[in-house]
Design an enzyme around this catalytic site. Structure first.
Site, PDB file in Angstrom:
ATOM      1  CG  ASP A  93      -1.850   1.154   1.306  1.00 15.79           C
ATOM      2  OD1 ASP A  93      -2.717   1.229   0.417  1.00 15.79           O
ATOM      3  OD2 ASP A  93      -1.729   1.987   2.219  1.00 15.79           O
ATOM      4  CD  GLU A 123      -2.540   2.476  -3.334  1.00 18.84           C
ATOM      5  OE1 GLU A 123      -3.497   3.242  -3.466  1.00 18.84           O
ATOM      6  OE2 GLU A 123      -1.848   2.444  -2.311  1.00 18.84           O
TER       7      GLU A 123
END
Length: 735
Positions: free
Chosen positions: A414, A467
């Protein structure tokens, strides 16, 4: 309680007694336990509340001496001889017999400490933290925690009434790690660490950063976990997962927030545990033809509203869903169902909760001291200090814990963009340049490369997915070729552009034709995943179907066409739960999917389309074997802005038959729309998003079209096809 008495003079008692009473012993093993004195061996124990204490032989139970209470809670006395012993403690109403924690030698070896200090101990969760073990012939739990700047660290729990004076720990100076073996306790014990900072301040009790099990929030104690001994049955999956997750294979990911996917019947605030998810989620995802389940972070996190993206226990599956063993059963069941498991993993930042990592030993230990480096303004979180070897090692060990111990197939990392740049989301005076004066976060870049390499080496077949929303080069290139080493990167640009396009009224789409075509300019610069994730259906953005223009029929038709485009576009696929049925409501982590919509034929038809798209994707090599190669895609019609029509070829390797994909992004049907094709013969219509079973008008091409010797688009043969309104149609060449 016995009255304080003057025991025989035992040297050193007076000076250290006050420290023990105040809970400030900096070197407990130098004072507590058995020591030689001028009068013979003596034993000292701090046991507030004890009425009497005897020292007995571990060999035969003989009483070696009786301890007198020399200060409140502090018991001391001479013993007849030096040998292994136990303490027989008379508490009000009960008698306890146990070994003295301060009679044991060191637990951690020099190699453990060296590797920890170098940030290269990959088995942290199996050596540090809370480890049930037999030590010097006695069963108990060895606790250890990194707190190099603390004056004193104690382990506290139910076993000592959460009294920090009872079990102060030994400092291993070379690594700044505190350790203590507590006998006769085991798995299931709740515990924390009580830490006194270097200035004498007592910090809020801290959860164990290496806890492998936790209490269910909002409670936040760590729990001693049993050694991981799950018996896996996924040998076949593990042997083949590397090949299954290669760029040349299909990958369709169903992203899930487990708590809000489905609530237990009659419990609108309840949560399914891992075994219930085995019975419900796995068969649902497998039936829809997805290849992977991606779980939003299930590492323990204090605030449910963070959806797991502010975790504090990077080694513990959240107790919200059950035990670590339950999670292992879930992963094993996924593999038996031919489903890979992807975990969202957050090494970028951590929350500021006082029981967590924040100023763990009274100093900025895991984070940076300067808020320009260590504080994330957008999320009110602290940023890991990747300049510390120990912090890097802690995070790499976490990645390995999930991929090795729990057989996780992929980590989706993330907020990578926030890690790559020191000025991420900051004004010009709110950040500190790197040592070369640039904006790149060199320490984080080094960490990401290192983490990716180690995961690939230690967990064969496991992959990592970034990401990452910037144009940072080489995210999915190997480290050996100058890249970051990720297996795949989320294609955020594709997602933003195409959603902007599909939200526009069809009347105006001709002016924004490039929003659907621009992604092919860079489609092969990285190995991409096309993400329609939770981020697109929350925070006021509305649901996916809610973004579509027009009436209810047009909204569903738009969404069907968009899915047809997405599944035939180069790149792996990711779809957030609820989007497959056209959920009307924006995602709410306190609710569940609008399952009642499946009673509506149109929404059930959308779900059926997603299933059929996954089947098509898995069956047609042209859609995946050259996913990351320019040779796998060719525009035929990319410039028909007036009609908002797009046509392209997908090609595979070897004998794979080419596919022709045609999109009509207006509600106007088009007949005899002529498209040049590379090969003559029959082109079978193998998918039409306007089919009646999906909720469409059933306008199509009677199953197939034949080429004619009419030149078009630079080709000698062409087909005249019927384009349904707001639809994607896929043809396969049959010769």
């Amino acid at each position: 309680m016995t009255q304080a008495t003057h025991a025989p003079e035992i040297e050193g008692v007076e000076a250290a007694a006050m420290e023990a009473l105040a809970g400030r012993l900096t070197d407990p093993f130098a004072f507590l336990g058995m020591h030689d004195t001028g009068q013979g061996p003596a034993v000292r124990a701090f046991l507030p509340g004890a009425e009497a204490v005897e020292v007995v032989s571990r060999e035969n139970g003989e009483v070696l001496g009786r301890l007198n209470q020399v200060r409140e809670g502090l018991h001391a006395g001479l013993v007849s001889r030096r040998e292994r012993y136990r303490l027989r403690i008379s508490w009000p109403g009960t008698v306890q017999e146990t070994e003295d924690p301060y009679s044991f030698g060191m637990v951690l070896g020099d190699l453990d400490l060296h590797l920890f200090s170098e940030g290269a101990h990959w088995d942290l969760a199996e050596r540090f933290g809370a480890q049930p073990m037999t030590h010097e012939g006695v069963e108990g739990v060895a606790f250890s925690v990194w707190a190099p700047n603390a004056r004193r660290v104690s382990v506290i729990g139910d076993f000592n009434s959460w009294d920090g004076r009872r079990h102060p720990m030994r400092l291993r100076h070379s690594a700044g790690v505190w350790e203590l073996f507590v006998p006769r306790i085991g798995p299931g014990e709740r515990y924390k660490y009580e830490i006194v900072g270097k200035h004498g301040e007592t910090l809020p009790p801290k959860a164990d950063p290496l806890a492998r099990r936790t209490e269910t929030p909002p409670a936040n104690a760590s729990i001693v976990a049993a050694p991981h001994a799950f018996r896996w049955t996924d040998e076949e999956w593990m042997a083949k997962r590397g090949a299954r997750q290669a760029p040349t294979q299909p990958m369709a990911v169903y992203e899930v927030h487990p708590a809000s996917w489905l609530r237990p019947e009659g419990e609108p605030q309840g949560t399914l545990d891992w075994d219930q998810l085995i019975d419900t989620l796995i068969p649902y995802v497998a039936d829809l033809g997805f290849t992977h389940i991606e779980l939003m972070p299930i590492m323990e996190h204090p605030f449910g509203g963070s959806w797991g993206y502010q975790p504090l226990s990077l080694f513990a599956p959240s107790a919200r869903y059950g035990t670590p063993e339950g999670f292992a059963r879930f992963v094993d069941a996924c593999h038996r169902a031919d489903l890979g498991v992807i975990l969202d993993w957050v090494p970028a930042h951590f929350p500021t909760d006082p029981h967590g990592l924040a100023r763990f030993d009274g100093t900025a230990l895991y984070e940076h001291e300067d808020p320009r480096e260590g504080y994330h303004q957008d999320w009110n979180t602290y940023i890991y200090n990747m300049g510390r070897k120990e912090v890097q090692g802690f995070l790499v060990a976490s990645a390995l814990w999930w991929t090795e111990t729990f057989h996780i197939d992929a980590l989706r990392v993330d907020a990578v963009a926030s890690m790559l740049y020191r000025d991420y989301s900051r004004e010009h005076d709110q950040w500190i340049p790197n040592r070369f004066g640039g904006r790149e976060n060199l320490e984080s870049i080094d960490f990401l490369k290192r983490m990716n390499q180690i995961v690939q080496e230690r967990a064969p077949g496991a992959i990592t997915i970034a990401e990452e929303s910037t144009a940072f080069p080489g995210v999915s290139q190997p480290v050996s070729q100058g890249g970051l080493g990720f297996s795949y990167k989320w294609n955020m640009g594709w997602m933003h552009d195409t959603l902007h396009y599909i939200q526009r009224e069809p009347l105006y789409r001709s002016y924004h034709h490039n929003e659907l075509t621009f992604g092919l300019v860079y489609a092969f610069s990285e190995k991409f995943v096309l993400p329609i994730s939770h981020d697109e259906v929350v925070h006021g953005k509305g649901s996916l179907i809610g973004k579509m223009p027009g009436d209810e029929w047009q909204k569903l038709a738009n969404l069907r066409a968009y899915f047809g485009f997405m599944w035939t576009h180069p790149g792996k696929k990711l779809l957030f739960m609820g989007c497959e049925i056209g959920q009307h409501r924006e995602w709410n982590h306190d609710g569940e999917i609008e399952w009642a919509l499946l009673k509506n034929q149109s929404h059930a038809g959308l779900q059926m389309l997603v299933r059929d798209l996954n089947k098509l994707y898995a069956r047609e090599p042209a859609l995946f074997t050259t996913d990351a190669e320019p040779s796998g895609f060719e525009w035929i019609v990319g410039d028909d802005t007036q009609n908002s029509v797009f046509a392209y070829l997908r090609r595979g390797t070897g004998d794979a038959k080419p596919l022709l994909v045609v999109l009509n992004m207006t509600p106007v049907p088009r007949h005899e729309y002529r498209i040049g094709v590379p090969e003559g013969g029959t082109w079978s219509e193998i998918l039409n998003t306007d089919a009646q079973i999906y909720g469409g008008t059933n306008l199509g091409n009677a199953g197939a079209v034949r080429t004619e010797a009419i030149p078009a688009h630079g080709r000698s043969h062409s087909v005249g096809i019927t384009l349904p309104p707001l639809a994607a149609v896929v043809f396969r060449h049959q010769a």
